[in-house]
Design an enzyme around this catalytic site. Structure first.
Site, mmCIF file in Angstrom:
data_model
loop_
_atom_site.group_PDB
_atom_site.id
_atom_site.type_symbol
_atom_site.label_atom_id
_atom_site.label_comp_id
_atom_site.label_asym_id
_atom_site.label_seq_id
_atom_site.Cartn_x
_atom_site.Cartn_y
_atom_site.Cartn_z
ATOM 1 N N GLY A 48 43.099 38.593 39.809
ATOM 2 C CA GLY A 48 42.346 39.140 38.684
ATOM 3 C C GLY A 48 42.450 38.272 37.447
ATOM 4 N N ASN A 50 40.277 36.388 35.989
ATOM 5 C CA ASN A 50 39.044 36.092 35.276
ATOM 6 C C ASN A 50 38.833 36.921 34.019
ATOM 7 O OD1 ASN A 50 38.733 38.121 37.438
ATOM 8 N ND2 ASN A 50 36.684 38.389 36.588
ATOM 9 N N SER A 51 39.705 37.900 33.771
ATOM 10 C CA SER A 51 39.541 38.720 32.565
ATOM 11 C C SER A 51 40.859 39.391 32.192
ATOM 12 C CB SER A 51 38.460 39.794 32.774
ATOM 13 O OG SER A 51 38.869 40.713 33.777
ATOM 14 N N GLY A 52 40.894 39.963 30.992
ATOM 15 C CA GLY A 52 42.023 40.767 30.562
ATOM 16 C C GLY A 52 43.361 40.061 30.585
ATOM 17 N N GLY A 54 45.102 39.091 33.121
ATOM 18 C CA GLY A 54 45.135 37.987 34.070
ATOM 19 C C GLY A 54 44.634 36.691 33.470
ATOM 20 N N SER A 183 52.013 50.338 35.570
ATOM 21 C CA SER A 183 51.527 51.027 34.374
ATOM 22 C C SER A 183 52.444 52.205 34.065
ATOM 23 C CB SER A 183 50.100 51.541 34.604
ATOM 24 O OG SER A 183 49.727 52.487 33.620
ATOM 25 N N TYR A 208 45.014 56.937 40.420
ATOM 26 C CA TYR A 208 45.452 55.718 39.730
ATOM 27 C C TYR A 208 46.959 55.757 39.527
ATOM 28 C CZ TYR A 208 46.073 52.060 36.262
ATOM 29 O OH TYR A 208 46.510 50.939 35.595
#
Length: 325
Positions: A48, A50-52, A54, A183, A208
């Site tokens: 992951g 590609n964003s955030g 990561g 989380s 989640y």
């Protein structure tokens, strides 16, 4: 018009109050500083990326001269992110490599290891750090390619298989590290062993939280099994971060502007959220430390359900069967 404004004010005020209670004022995050060549010669896989978080942790690692393998489902987004990372890192940076990985497909996970990395032919001679970062949050009920509930499948089972397939090369690269992004919402989760795929009842928030609790139990059992191998594994809870993770959450239209504003007040930036995974990936302070969970670069005390060794072993055995190991 006045009624619409009044409604927006009431809804927005409620959102702000909710956020203030849910996310108390966070301490200022101190950005880590390491020598520019800290990760020179090291290869890091970030899922992951590609964003955030990561993308942010990948950029920091590239600045430290690491070779970062961006393991992403969306290759176009990954290409754009890679260009941003190279630009931000400057001329004396490490290397960025993009590889396709869809954690919602066990076939894709296997292909990532066997074809993209060519582990069997030793094209990738070593992996120093694996950061299991990618995730999906409170999506509508859907199943992965293999029939798993999507959040369990991506957040836990996909990474479970990925880590297993990379264990031999991680051991050969020792000392090496595995970093698992969980989380704080694990606190609201329970492992429903009777219905792991939530086929009888689907609550997207509960699922989640279950997947994030699974991350912690996976870390616990994996650390036990890796004792003496030279490979460490630690988890982290990044806090609430401004990322695209919450794209499936429905926010009332009139409240969106206020929610967006509140996110800049209460949420961490991706760079701030990336500090703890960066710390676990390269800090000498955690060399040899394993089986722990960290928040804000400090060891975090977990609830008993996240340190339940019997539950961790049970989930491990079931997960192995589910992914075909």
């Amino acid at each position: 018009m006045s009624i619409a404004v009044l409604i927006a004010a009431v809804v927005g005020g409620g959102v702000l109050l909710f956020l203030r209670r849910l996310f108390p004022q966070q301490k200022a995050v101190k950005l880590l500083q390491y020598p520019a060549d800290t990760m020179r010669g090291k290869t890091v896989i970030v899922t992951g990326a590609n964003s955030g978080i990561g993308k942010a942790v990948s950029a920091e690692l590239v600045k430290l001269q690491a070779r970062v393998i961006m393991a992403c489902r969306d290759l176009r987004s990954a290409e754009e992110a890679a260009q941003d990372i190279k630009k931000e890192a400057g001329p004396e940076h490490g290397q960025v490599v993009i590889k396709h990985l869809d954690l919602a497909s066990l076939k894709s996970v296997r292909e990532f290891c066997e074809k993209n990395l060519n582990i069997s032919t030793h094209e990738e001679s070593k992996i120093d750090v694996l950061i299991n970062n990618a995730g999906i949050y409170q999506c509508p009920y859907t199943k992965t390619e293999d029939g798993f509930e999507m959040q369990l499948g991506v957040n836990h089972l996909g990474h479970f298989l990925l880590t297993h397939l990379l264990l031999d090369i991680l051991k050969a690269s020792a000392p090496s590290r595995i970093v698992v992004v969980s989380s704080k919402l694990y606190k609201h989760g329970q492992i429903n062993f009777d219905d792991l795929n939530s086929e009888n009842n689907y609550d997207k928030a509960a699922c989640y939280s279950q997947s994030k609790l699974a991350n912690l139990l996976f870390t616990l059992e994996l650390a036990r099994q890796l004792e003496g191998s030279g490979v460490t594994v630690n988890a982290l809870t990044p806090g609430i971060v401004r990322t695209r993770l919450g794209r499936h959450v429905q926010i009332p239209f009139l409240a969106k502007p206020l929610f967006h504003l509140a996110s800049f007040v209460f949420f961490k930036s991706p760079l701030e959220g990336a500090q703890t995974p960066l710390y676990l990936a390269c800090s000498p302070e955690v060399e040899g430390v394993s089986g722990k969970c960290f928040a804000n670069c400090t060891e975090e005390e977990l609830m008993p359900k996240a340190t339940d060794e019997q539950a961790a072993k049970k989930l491990w055995d079931i997960s192995r069967r589910m992914v075909g190991l």
